[in-house]
Design a protein around this motif. Sequence first.
Motif, PDB file in Angstrom:
ATOM      1  N   ALA A 131     -99.067  48.528  -8.707  1.00 37.04           N
ATOM      2  CA  ALA A 131     -99.571  49.881  -8.453  1.00 37.04           C
ATOM      3  C   ALA A 131     -99.898  50.627  -9.743  1.00 37.04           C
ATOM      4  O   ALA A 131    -100.451  51.732  -9.686  1.00 37.04           O
ATOM      5  N   CYS A 132     -99.590  50.028 -10.901  1.00 37.95           N
ATOM      6  CA  CYS A 132     -99.831  50.670 -12.200  1.00 37.95           C
ATOM      7  C   CYS A 132    -101.159  50.192 -12.766  1.00 37.95           C
ATOM      8  O   CYS A 132    -101.281  49.036 -13.191  1.00 37.95           O
ATOM      9  N   ASP A 133    -102.151  51.067 -12.808  1.00 38.38           N
ATOM     10  CA  ASP A 133    -103.481  50.656 -13.244  1.00 38.38           C
ATOM     11  C   ASP A 133    -103.600  50.490 -14.757  1.00 38.38           C
ATOM     12  O   ASP A 133    -104.676  50.149 -15.265  1.00 38.38           O
ATOM     13  N   ALA A 134    -102.509  50.702 -15.500  1.00 37.36           N
ATOM     14  CA  ALA A 134    -102.539  50.470 -16.942  1.00 37.36           C
ATOM     15  C   ALA A 134    -102.389  48.987 -17.284  1.00 37.36           C
ATOM     16  O   ALA A 134    -102.657  48.574 -18.416  1.00 37.36           O
ATOM     17  N   LEU A 135    -101.957  48.186 -16.301  1.00 42.70           N
ATOM     18  CA  LEU A 135    -101.769  46.755 -16.525  1.00 42.70           C
ATOM     19  C   LEU A 135    -103.050  45.986 -16.246  1.00 42.70           C
ATOM     20  O   LEU A 135    -103.880  46.402 -15.431  1.00 42.70           O
ATOM     21  N   GLY A 136    -103.187  44.848 -16.906  1.00 45.03           N
ATOM     22  CA  GLY A 136    -104.329  43.996 -16.633  1.00 45.03           C
ATOM     23  C   GLY A 136    -104.054  42.992 -15.529  1.00 45.03           C
ATOM     24  O   GLY A 136    -104.937  42.644 -14.749  1.00 45.03           O
ATOM     25  N   ALA A 137    -102.810  42.512 -15.454  1.00 47.90           N
ATOM     26  CA  ALA A 137    -102.432  41.538 -14.434  1.00 47.90           C
ATOM     27  C   ALA A 137    -100.920  41.512 -14.305  1.00 47.90           C
ATOM     28  O   ALA A 137    -100.189  41.888 -15.227  1.00 47.90           O
ATOM     29  N   VAL A 138    -100.465  41.053 -13.138  1.00 41.58           N
ATOM     30  CA  VAL A 138     -99.034  40.879 -12.867  1.00 41.58           C
ATOM     31  C   VAL A 138     -98.821  39.464 -12.352  1.00 41.58           C
ATOM     32  O   VAL A 138     -99.499  39.029 -11.413  1.00 41.58           O
ATOM     33  N   VAL A 139     -97.917  38.736 -12.981  1.00 43.13           N
ATOM     34  CA  VAL A 139     -97.560  37.385 -12.542  1.00 43.13           C
ATOM     35  C   VAL A 139     -96.188  37.440 -11.887  1.00 43.13           C
ATOM     36  O   VAL A 139     -95.233  37.968 -12.479  1.00 43.13           O
ATOM     37  N   LEU A 140     -96.087  36.923 -10.686  1.00 44.46           N
ATOM     38  CA  LEU A 140     -94.812  36.819  -9.984  1.00 44.46           C
ATOM     39  C   LEU A 140     -94.478  35.347  -9.823  1.00 44.46           C
ATOM     40  O   LEU A 140     -95.207  34.608  -9.166  1.00 44.46           O
ATOM     41  N   GLU A 141     -93.388  34.916 -10.445  1.00 43.81           N
ATOM     42  CA  GLU A 141     -92.983  33.513 -10.426  1.00 43.81           C
ATOM     43  C   GLU A 141     -91.723  33.346  -9.581  1.00 43.81           C
ATOM     44  O   GLU A 141     -90.682  33.927  -9.883  1.00 43.81           O
ATOM     45  N   LEU A 142     -91.860  32.552  -8.510  1.00 37.17           N
ATOM     46  CA  LEU A 142     -90.728  32.285  -7.617  1.00 37.17           C
ATOM     47  C   LEU A 142     -90.518  30.785  -7.503  1.00 37.17           C
ATOM     48  O   LEU A 142     -91.481  30.010  -7.504  1.00 37.17           O
ATOM     49  N   TRP A 143     -89.256  30.386  -7.367  1.00 40.95           N
ATOM     50  CA  TRP A 143     -88.930  28.964  -7.249  1.00 40.95           C
ATOM     51  C   TRP A 143     -88.451  28.664  -5.830  1.00 40.95           C
ATOM     52  O   TRP A 143     -87.591  29.349  -5.291  1.00 40.95           O
ATOM     53  N   GLY A 144     -89.020  27.606  -5.247  1.00 46.04           N
ATOM     54  CA  GLY A 144     -88.532  27.100  -3.975  1.00 46.04           C
ATOM     55  C   GLY A 144     -88.980  27.919  -2.770  1.00 46.04           C
ATOM     56  O   GLY A 144     -89.693  28.914  -2.884  1.00 46.04           O
ATOM     57  N   GLU A 145     -88.541  27.456  -1.607  1.00 44.70           N
ATOM     58  CA  GLU A 145     -88.867  28.156  -0.370  1.00 44.70           C
ATOM     59  C   GLU A 145     -88.087  29.465  -0.282  1.00 44.70           C
ATOM     60  O   GLU A 145     -86.920  29.524  -0.670  1.00 44.70           O
ATOM     61  N   THR A 146     -88.735  30.494   0.218  1.00 47.45           N
ATOM     62  CA  THR A 146     -88.066  31.781   0.350  1.00 47.45           C
ATOM     63  C   THR A 146     -88.589  32.497   1.580  1.00 47.45           C
ATOM     64  O   THR A 146     -89.797  32.649   1.745  1.00 47.45           O
ATOM     65  N   ARG A 147     -87.672  32.919   2.424  1.00 48.41           N
ATOM     66  CA  ARG A 147     -88.062  33.609   3.647  1.00 48.41           C
ATOM     67  C   ARG A 147     -88.465  35.053   3.381  1.00 48.41           C
ATOM     68  O   ARG A 147     -89.133  35.677   4.197  1.00 48.41           O
ATOM     69  N   GLN A 148     -88.055  35.596   2.214  1.00 51.62           N
ATOM     70  CA  GLN A 148     -88.372  36.998   1.917  1.00 51.62           C
ATOM     71  C   GLN A 148     -89.853  37.214   1.663  1.00 51.62           C
ATOM     72  O   GLN A 148     -90.387  38.290   1.923  1.00 51.62           O
ATOM     73  N   PHE A 149     -90.526  36.187   1.146  1.00 52.50           N
ATOM     74  CA  PHE A 149     -91.958  36.340   0.903  1.00 52.50           C
ATOM     75  C   PHE A 149     -92.722  35.892   2.144  1.00 52.50           C
ATOM     76  O   PHE A 149     -93.136  34.746   2.275  1.00 52.50           O
ATOM     77  N   ASP A 150     -92.897  36.836   3.072  1.00 53.02           N
ATOM     78  CA  ASP A 150     -93.608  36.553   4.307  1.00 53.02           C
ATOM     79  C   ASP A 150     -94.948  37.281   4.303  1.00 53.02           C
ATOM     80  O   ASP A 150     -95.392  37.797   3.269  1.00 53.02           O
ATOM     81  N   LEU A 151     -95.601  37.312   5.460  1.00 47.86           N
ATOM     82  CA  LEU A 151     -96.919  37.932   5.547  1.00 47.86           C
ATOM     83  C   LEU A 151     -96.863  39.426   5.254  1.00 47.86           C
ATOM     84  O   LEU A 151     -97.782  39.988   4.647  1.00 47.86           O
ATOM     85  N   VAL A 152     -95.781  40.077   5.648  1.00 49.60           N
ATOM     86  CA  VAL A 152     -95.638  41.518   5.381  1.00 49.60           C
ATOM     87  C   VAL A 152     -95.529  41.772   3.881  1.00 49.60           C
ATOM     88  O   VAL A 152     -96.187  42.667   3.331  1.00 49.60           O
ATOM     89  N   ALA A 153     -94.697  40.985   3.194  1.00 51.78           N
ATOM     90  CA  ALA A 153     -94.552  41.151   1.751  1.00 51.78           C
ATOM     91  C   ALA A 153     -95.858  40.856   1.032  1.00 51.78           C
ATOM     92  O   ALA A 153     -96.233  41.550   0.077  1.00 51.78           O
TER      93      ALA A 153
END
Length: 262
Positions: A131-153
Amino acid sequence: MSGARISALATLRSQIERIETAEVVHQHDRVALGHSEADTALKGGLARAAIHEVFCEGRQGAAATGFVMGLAGRVSARRPLLWVRQDFSEIETGALSMSGLSELGLDPRRVVMVRAADVESALRTSADALACDALGAVVLELWGETRQFDLVASRKLTLAAQSSGVTGLMLRMAAQPLPSTAETRWMLRAAHSPPGSAWSAWGAPRFDAELLRNRHGPCGRWIMEWNCDECQFSEPSTYPQPVAAAPAHRQDSAVFRQRRAG
């Protein structure tokens, strides 16, 4: 129909309208990767203000990380880059090397590293950063299967990216793709690097990049070479191998066969 259901439908319609409106605003904002076939499939390049997913097997983590670094370098346009890592990811793969970033031609001074204790913290941090337009990009690195990252997230990250114009890159190691709102989805594997020059022990980084999902064009699979000087991808270079001359004391094989036949 109950009031709660009507309210939920209204919320979904509002979110869909926001996504469609943001797509119209940012639909022409793309950055070329440098690989002509990949850029053609992507309608000119990787879309900014969107979420892009990069998947890999656990043992291919280094290759996928290098590919994501290249994408981040292309889309960030010299603005700061925020890299959010789940603690468990660092345990499995080790810390990112700032000298490695430099060798890829990227400026490590523009990279801000954030370590998150768990998936929920990583998702919240990434949503706030997108949500911060001062950034050029955001990398999110997750390992393995995770139920928290669903369609809503995934939808929350997409809305944040589209509202600010910041590009989000999801690096998913040892995980299977699930339904999401991502603009593109890639599967990464390491490819053989070309032979290095006489003064260099390493060749240019090469990636076996398979585009599994492309919302606005065809998919494909290419060998993409990273040019560290130009900071962009390209088609694999041709490196002709020298042919060793035959030893002076050894007879030519054709002459030898003629003599035997005579």
